[in-house]
Design a protein around this motif. Structure first.
Motif, PDB file in Angstrom:
ATOM      1  N   ILE A 176       1.022  -1.087   0.281  1.00  0.00           N
ATOM      2  CA  ILE A 176       0.062   0.142  -0.218  1.00  0.00           C
ATOM      3  C   ILE A 176       1.023   1.402  -0.011  1.00  0.00           C
ATOM      4  O   ILE A 176       0.626   1.981  -0.710  1.00  0.00           O
ATOM      5  N   LEU A 177       1.890   1.173   0.748  1.00  0.00           N
ATOM      6  CA  LEU A 177       2.830   2.293   0.610  1.00  0.00           C
ATOM      7  C   LEU A 177       3.307   2.791  -0.615  1.00  0.00           C
ATOM      8  O   LEU A 177       3.719   3.901  -0.928  1.00  0.00           O
ATOM      9  N   ARG A 178       3.702   1.573  -1.415  1.00  0.00           N
ATOM     10  CA  ARG A 178       4.389   1.632  -2.776  1.00  0.00           C
ATOM     11  C   ARG A 178       3.376   1.884  -3.762  1.00  0.00           C
ATOM     12  O   ARG A 178       3.630   1.916  -4.956  1.00  0.00           O
ATOM     13  N   ASN A 179       1.899   2.023  -3.322  1.00  0.00           N
ATOM     14  CA  ASN A 179       0.965   2.173  -4.246  1.00  0.00           C
ATOM     15  C   ASN A 179       0.658   0.936  -5.063  1.00  0.00           C
ATOM     16  O   ASN A 179       0.128   1.139  -6.268  1.00  0.00           O
ATOM     17  N   GLN A 180       1.093  -0.151  -4.622  1.00  0.00           N
ATOM     18  CA  GLN A 180       1.003  -1.418  -5.468  1.00  0.00           C
ATOM     19  C   GLN A 180      -0.281  -2.129  -5.020  1.00  0.00           C
ATOM     20  O   GLN A 180      -0.586  -3.179  -5.576  1.00  0.00           O
ATOM     21  N   SER A 181      -1.054  -1.379  -3.894  1.00  0.00           N
ATOM     22  CA  SER A 181      -2.490  -2.169  -3.577  1.00  0.00           C
ATOM     23  C   SER A 181      -3.175  -1.140  -2.912  1.00  0.00           C
ATOM     24  O   SER A 181      -2.686  -0.145  -2.310  1.00  0.00           O
ATOM     25  N   GLN A 182      -4.799  -1.186  -3.253  1.00  0.00           N
ATOM     26  CA  GLN A 182      -5.146  -0.093  -2.446  1.00  0.00           C
ATOM     27  C   GLN A 182      -5.879  -0.725  -1.255  1.00  0.00           C
ATOM     28  O   GLN A 182      -6.335   0.327  -0.521  1.00  0.00           O
ATOM     29  N   GLY A 183      -5.492  -1.719  -0.936  1.00  0.00           N
ATOM     30  CA  GLY A 183      -5.671  -1.954   0.629  1.00  0.00           C
ATOM     31  C   GLY A 183      -6.267  -3.770   0.693  1.00  0.00           C
ATOM     32  O   GLY A 183      -5.870  -4.141  -0.006  1.00  0.00           O
ATOM     33  N   PHE A 184      -7.103  -3.889   1.705  1.00  0.00           N
ATOM     34  CA  PHE A 184      -7.601  -5.376   1.744  1.00  0.00           C
ATOM     35  C   PHE A 184      -8.381  -5.663   0.554  1.00  0.00           C
ATOM     36  O   PHE A 184      -9.175  -5.080   0.030  1.00  0.00           O
ATOM     37  N   SER A 185      -8.247  -6.972   0.226  1.00  0.00           N
ATOM     38  CA  SER A 185      -9.294  -7.443  -0.769  1.00  0.00           C
ATOM     39  C   SER A 185     -10.112  -8.548  -0.288  1.00  0.00           C
ATOM     40  O   SER A 185      -9.565  -9.362   0.485  1.00  0.00           O
ATOM     41  N   PHE A 186     -11.174  -8.327  -0.264  1.00  0.00           N
ATOM     42  CA  PHE A 186     -12.271  -9.202   0.459  1.00  0.00           C
ATOM     43  C   PHE A 186     -12.998 -10.217  -0.519  1.00  0.00           C
ATOM     44  O   PHE A 186     -13.132  -9.742  -1.602  1.00  0.00           O
ATOM     45  N   HIS A 187     -13.608 -11.226   0.127  1.00  0.00           N
ATOM     46  CA  HIS A 187     -14.467 -12.124  -0.566  1.00  0.00           C
ATOM     47  C   HIS A 187     -15.781 -11.500  -0.609  1.00  0.00           C
ATOM     48  O   HIS A 187     -16.431 -11.373   0.332  1.00  0.00           O
ATOM     49  N   ASP A 188     -16.240 -11.318  -1.668  1.00  0.00           N
ATOM     50  CA  ASP A 188     -17.681 -10.870  -2.047  1.00  0.00           C
ATOM     51  C   ASP A 188     -18.567 -11.996  -2.236  1.00  0.00           C
ATOM     52  O   ASP A 188     -19.023 -12.281  -3.388  1.00  0.00           O
TER      53      ASP A 188
END
Length: 218
Positions: A176-188
């Motif tokens: 997230i710090l490196r802007n490689q992810s926006q946060g948690f990815s959850f099961h929908d």
């Protein structure tokens, strides 16, 4: 290379655990209903494997986004606010993992010093018979005369599981710090349910069309 190997080991180990648990439960059911016998060690081993599967699978769930979460509000936040919200959430998760790591270490240390054994799971007597009794107890807390598996061994997954979970949270924090992810990815689950419902409706329509009577033109 190391990450690829660990990912392969992680998935393989989880498959082994769920397969072993399934086989043990099946064997216990067959033994009880067809031969009227039961094995207490199978019940205890099944529960132990189930605990290992859950605690070992926590970190894997973070990696593949299999956990369930509520992110309806977070998705509406601006990108920058969403980033810092995710970092705060992961920080809270790391504190949570730290508490469990300390508690797990203290608990396992006490179980090791006391030498509490499991109730029904034992090492093969032939395996421990030729070993030095004093060294076996001093190092592993295994009694040669009653070689039951120590509790600290069976429940060591408490420590390993939360170490792995902490590692996954740290990886996500850095991403997230490196802007490689926006946060948690959850099961929908809602999205998956809608997809299954749409597939069922489509399959039903196709089935009805295939079995409908042809219209006879005059």
């Amino acid at each position: 290379m190391l990450t690829r190997f660990f990912n392969y080991f992680e998935e393989s180990f989880l498959n082994i655990l769920i397969s072993a648990m399934t086989i043990l439960v099946f064997a216990e059911v067959i033994a009880r209903f067809f031969f009227n016998v039961g094995f207490l060690w199978i019940q205890e081993l099944t529960l132990t494997i189930a605990g290992w599967f859950v605690l070992f699978g926590m970190s894997y769930g973070v990696k593949v986004g299999a956990h369930i979460g509520v992110d309806a509000l977070v998705k509406k936040l601006p990108p920058t606010t969403r980033k810092y919200t995710a970092l705060l959430a992961i920080s809270v998760c790391l504190v949570y993992c730290s508490l469990f790591l300390v508690g797990s270490w203290d608990y396992l240390k006490q179980m090791y010093h006391i030498g509490v054994p499991m109730e029904d799971i034992k090492f093969p007597v032939a395996w421990v018979a030729g070993l030095d009794a004093d060294k076996l107890w001093d190092l592993w807390r295994i009694d040669v005369e009653d070689p039951r598996v120590p509790v600290w061994m069976s429940q060591s997954i408490l420590l390993f599981g939360f170490i792995m979970l902490t590692w996954r949270f740290v990886e996500l924090f850095i991403a997230i710090l490196r802007n490689q992810s926006q946060g948690f990815s959850f099961h929908d689950e809602a999205k998956e349910s809608m997809q299954l419902a749409e597939e069922a409706v489509s399959h039903g329509k196709s089935h009805n069309n295939n079995h409908s009577d042809p219209q006879v033109k005059p």
